[in-house]
Structure formats: structure tokens, C-alpha cells
Design a protein around this motif. Sequence first.
Motif, short mmCIF file in Angstrom:
data_model
loop_
_atom_site.label_atom_id
_atom_site.label_comp_id
_atom_site.label_asym_id
_atom_site.label_seq_id
_atom_site.Cartn_x
_atom_site.Cartn_y
_atom_site.Cartn_z
N TYR A 192 -3.30 2.21 -16.94
CA TYR A 192 -3.58 1.84 -15.55
C TYR A 192 -3.02 0.46 -15.21
N THR A 193 -1.76 0.26 -15.50
CA THR A 193 -1.07 -0.98 -15.14
C THR A 193 -0.40 -0.82 -13.79
N HIS A 225 -12.55 7.45 1.81
CA HIS A 225 -11.23 6.84 1.89
C HIS A 225 -11.32 5.39 1.42
N ALA A 226 -10.18 4.87 0.96
CA ALA A 226 -10.08 3.47 0.55
C ALA A 226 -8.88 2.84 1.25
N TRP A 227 -9.04 1.60 1.67
CA TRP A 227 -7.95 0.87 2.33
C TRP A 227 -8.10 -0.62 2.00
N ALA A 228 -7.20 -1.44 2.54
CA ALA A 228 -7.14 -2.85 2.12
C ALA A 228 -7.31 -3.81 3.29
N CYS A 245 -5.60 7.16 -2.48
CA CYS A 245 -5.89 5.97 -1.67
C CYS A 245 -6.54 4.85 -2.49
N GLY A 246 -7.40 5.21 -3.46
CA GLY A 246 -8.02 4.19 -4.29
C GLY A 246 -7.00 3.44 -5.13
N ASP A 247 -6.00 4.16 -5.65
CA ASP A 247 -4.95 3.53 -6.45
C ASP A 247 -4.03 2.68 -5.56
N GLN A 248 -3.74 3.17 -4.36
CA GLN A 248 -2.92 2.42 -3.42
C GLN A 248 -3.60 1.10 -3.05
N TYR A 276 0.84 -1.20 0.00
CA TYR A 276 0.00 0.00 0.00
C TYR A 276 0.87 1.25 0.00
N GLY A 277 1.90 1.27 0.86
CA GLY A 277 2.76 2.43 0.97
C GLY A 277 3.79 2.56 -0.13
N MET A 278 3.93 1.54 -0.97
CA MET A 278 4.86 1.64 -2.10
C MET A 278 4.40 2.69 -3.11
N ILE A 279 3.12 3.01 -3.11
CA ILE A 279 2.58 3.99 -4.05
C ILE A 279 2.61 5.37 -3.40
#
Length: 734
Positions: free
Chosen positions: A385-386, A427-430, A397-400, A365-368
Motif C-alpha cells: 500500500y505505497t 464516498h470519500a473525498w479530499a 474513492c478511499g484510495d484516491q 485525486y484523479g491521477m488514480i
Amino acid sequence: MKEPRRASSPRPPGSPAKTIVVRGKGYHANASMMAVALFMAAGLGGMWWVFDQRGQNAPPKTAKKPAAKVVADASPTPGADQTLAADTTAAPDKSAPAVAAADVPKVAPTPAPAEEPAAPPTEAALFATRLAGEPIMPLVGIDATRTDEVARAKSLLADTARHGVWNDYNQFLQRSLSEAVGKIDTSKLRDHFDPLWKEEVFYQVFLRWQVLKRFSTSDITGPTYGHELFSWLMTNDTAMEEVLLTVKPKDNTAKVVEIMADAWGANREQAEKYFNLALACGVVFDTGEIKAQVVDEEYGNAVVAPIPRYTWYVDKNEKGKLATSINKLSARDLVWVVCAPVPETELEWAVDKMQLSRKSWGNAYGMIEYLMERAVKGLNPYEEYTFAEILKEGGICGDQTYFCVNTARALGIPAIGLSGETDLGGHAWAAVKTKDDEWDTHIGRIGGAANGAGGNPQVGGQVSEQEIWLWNDKAQQSRLQTVNVFRYLWLGDLMENLYQPESSEAAVRLANHVGKAFSETWTRLYDVLVTKTKEAKEPGAPEILEAWDDFVDRMRREFRENPRMAQLAAKAESEYLFPYAKEGDARNMLLRERRRIEREAGEQKDLVTDSLKREADLIQKNNAPGAAKEISNLYDKSLRQYGGSITGFKRMAEDYFSFCKDDPETARKAARDIELAFMRVVETGSKDWFRANTETSIYKMICSYYRTAGDETKAVKLEKRYERLLRDAERGAL
């Protein structure tokens, strides 16, 4: 069995041909052909048939003779002929005028054309008839394991698969099960029934019946490898349990079997090893291919199909390229793996480039890098969008979440993308299953997320974050305990099919007793109580109300720390308790519920809004004088008391204004109450972009309320305030 009766005397010339019926098939034949037809019928499979003198099947002595009868093939095989066996001789018309014999011209008689005999019954039809009369199988004790009975059971299953009469076979299984459970004392169901789970023959037949109740004959016979797949499935208890735990009523069962059978044929050598993977592909792709997020300028969005997805994971697992042993995961977990909306080229990229362990996958997640311009200005830096583009360009956050979740799935790790509203806005999270027995829902999460949820790739709709927390329960993570709970629910299904409602209810109650942490047992118990209430002469009888009160109380205590999973209790209370309670008592119950949520629910304080809405509905329903004022006072006080949660405040404001909007004066007061409460418990004047954006969304909502109430001046004034707030926040963010 009775011998066939002798043929009656030859029919007079010109009389209609008799109809010979062989196991539900009609054969028209002249008298001269009857002996041949009988000989042919008796020779098919060495079976005998009994005929009455009219050529019909001889009914039991107690049966009433029908006036006319349609005789149809008992086999479900499509295209089977059906013959109407009825006397075609017309009765004379007594109303017609008499005609003198001399007036009738003499015409030479025309010989009746010879009737072609109908085709003989199919082998499938004959076997279906045999099943209908087959002695039941002993399922318990020493008789169940006798060599001849084991051989007979094996032969019947093989013949069922060869002829494709699975529905008939399941009826035969039900007769055998009915005999086995017929003497159970339901008052001591657990003590009396638990030993049957240890009876291997009984348990396997019990599972076969359950699986075949979920799939029709046409589901199984359609695919090329359907019979082969089900022949194996019917002898594998673990696989049958997995099917029962995974397949839902909303699944397209025909498509599920088709996909599983295609996977079986695509890799027959390892089909058994990867059965759970095939099952997961079946329930995810049963509604069609998945449209991928990746976009190609020439060809548009890529699509994901089930068999390429299945074979890709098999290949990578065999080469040891994944972060899990995918053949050891349950189908329910694999649902959250195979659903990745990316083509196999993206999965390949993740396998080659991502070097994280399963336990530390949250670091993806934090790599982005967070891209503020995308959040504030809506910048889109991507062409396709690869994964590679997202990693290079950064994102919000959605892309992460997308990157973290789908790279995890590429490595065989179950993962879910969650989203919801927080105190800083959307917000978006995993959620990632970082261990075999643990889902981590805190990857990228921030405070104030009252009600996060993610899309369900199997049956649609949403799965809540709180439901995922429930999956971490030790009982749910234990396959042994999970099966132990669900087999009592399956037993309830069997008893219901055997028309034993008391035994069915006892089984459901036992499932709830041993599986309180499973929401499915509460849903089934709720259904049982609904049925009993509808059947009761007095739905408000003390024993009915006591049962509902016990249900509500026990469910709330079970999910005290996770109250969102107890919302079924609130529904039961509103529909089956409040209508028979005094208004004051009902409102006191709701007040206690709000205090409990405030005290124990953590971030889920938005649930207070449901309780308030139910109380306001109760006040309005009674239509007492001053109801509008009471509702106004209720919400004015609650907005100040419980409005600290952004999600909760917005929902309370929406509900409050919806009660008042039809009266301009009341609507203006509601808008003013909401504005004052907002300024007191929500507004901070912060220049942080996210908080300012969140507060602006509430300002806009209040402006719309003032306009509805006819106060345009107030709406314009508030608009100027939040526009200034947004400009300051935007300058600070960029």
C-alpha cells in the motif's frame, strides 16, 4: 521587617528540643545549637525570619493559633523534606494507679541522643518564598517601562527558569494582573480595556499567565530543554499566542512540552524559526506514535515518530523542496501536515515524483484510476500500500483520497480526508488548503453528501466538512482578527480566576460580539448562560428565558447558510426553553425550523431528522392519549416530504421504528409506512451499481423491521427483490 526575638532562657534538663522553622522548614535543635541555627538561617540569601518562643513562624496578630501545625516546604520541588512541628511531650495518664517512689527501681539516666539538624532550604524553595513576598510588577504606564522595573522583571524570569518554580511565578503574575485590571469598568469593557492591549508589558504578562495556566511546573521541568524553551517562549508574544490558539484541553500537555523540548534540542540553531512545526508535532503525537498504512511483509506496519517527522520537514524546507514555506504556516494548519500516516520514505517519494502546484493539487485525486473490481468484489491489488502501488494499480474513492491528501501533506500542504454517505452510497473525498486563505472541500466530491467528516489527529473525534467551510471565513483566516477575538476569551479566563464573574461574562459577550463567526465564542457564551441558569432561583424566570431565546435566535441567524454549526442552538432550545413552553408553541417552533432548513440548508436536509426526533420526544414525554398515533402520523408525513436525502431518509426511518418497535401492531405499521415512502421518494430501480447498492441497503433495513414486527413473509419477499436488483447492477458494472 522585625528583628528576631532574643532566645528565651535555657530549657530545663530533659525538656524536649525546640523546633526552629525557617520559611516552612522544620529544624530540630538543642538549646545549645539554636544560636548557630539562627545564624545559618539569617545568612541564607540575606533574609530574616521571625520566630516565636516555641520556634514557630510568628503568625499575624489576627490569625488564630492552630492546635498543631504541619510545616512544609512551599517549593514544588519533588523530594523536599517535610517536618511535623508539634510538642511531643505526652500528658500524664490520670487514670493509671499511683506508684510509690520506693517501688521505682533506680536507673542511671540515659543521655538524650544529639539530633542532627535538618538540611537547609533549597535555593528553589528560598526563591519561591521570595516570589510570594515580591512587590507586584507595574504593568501599565510609565512605571512599567522604568529601567529598574524592566531589569527586575527580566531577573525574576531568569531566576524562575533556573529554579523551576513556574507555578509560583504564575501566582506572582496573577497578583500583578489583578492590580492592573482592578479598576476596569466592565459596563464599558471594550472602551476601557482595549488600550491595555497596547501596553506591551501588560500584554506580555497577560500571555505568560495564560500559557502557564495550561502547563504545570512538572510539564516544564521534566524535559531536558524545558526551561530553555520556556525562557524563550515567555519573551515571544507571537509564539505564546500560537500556543494559546493551538493547545486544547484534551491535549496531553506534559507530552506536548516533551516533544517541543526534544525538537528544540535537536535543532537549536533553527528552533525559533520552526517553533510552530514543533508545536504541531507536540499536539499530534502527544498520545504516541502513529501507525502507518504502509505494510512490510517482514516488519509489519511502519510507525511515525515526532522528532524524525520534525527534522524531515525542517531539512526539506531548508532545501526548498516543499510546495509551501512551512516555517510560515500556523501550528493549527501544520497539524494537518505532520499527521500523515506514512513513513518518511513515502514522503520522499512524493517530493521526488509529484510535480503539481499547490493550487492544482486536487488533480492528484484523479491521477488514480478508478478500479471497479475493488468496489464491487473487494479486490485488494496491493502488497504494501505505497503511493507507487496505488498509482500503478488504481483504486476506489478511499484510495484516491488517501493518495491525494498524503502526497499533499508530504509537500507541506494542509489536507484532510473526508467521508460520508451520499445519494450514491458511501464516498470519500479530499479537503486541501490550496491557497493561504482557502480550503477546497470539493476535490472528488459528488452530490448528496449531507454530512462529510474527517478524523481529527489532535484530539480525536471528527471534524465536519461544514466546520472546514467555516475556516474559510475572512475573520478566521486573519490572524489579527482571530487573536482579537480570542484574547477576550482569555480575558474571561483571567476574570474568572480573579473571582469576578460579571467581568468574565462581559469579556465572553464581547468576544462573541466581535467574533460571531467563531464557534468557540458561542460555546463559551452557552456555558455562561448554563451557569447563570443553574444559579437562578427560578430557571424559568422571564429574564432567563429571554436570554436563551436571544442566544438561539442570534446563533441561527449567524449560521443560516451553515445550519450544522448552529446545532448548539437546538440543544439550548430543548433543554432551557421547551420545558417552560406550551407543547403547541414548542412544536410550532420546530416546524418553523424544519421549513428553514428545507429552504436554506442545501444538502444538509438530514438536519430535519434532528428536529423531528425532538418533536417526537416532546410528544412522548407528555404521554398524552394518542401519542403513539401522533408520532406515527408525524413520521409518515415527513418521510414523504423530506425523504429525498438518502442520509435523511435512513435516519428518519430508524428513529420512527425505534418509537414503535415494542408494540407488534404499531411496529408493522411503521415498517409498512417506511416501505411505501421508500418506493415513492427513493427507489429508482436503477442498474447503476452505486445507486443499486444504496437502495439495497435501505431494503435490508426494511426487511429487519418486518422481522422485528413478526412478518417474516414480507421480509423474504423484499429480499428476493433487492437480490435481483443487485445481480443486474453487478453484471452491468463488470
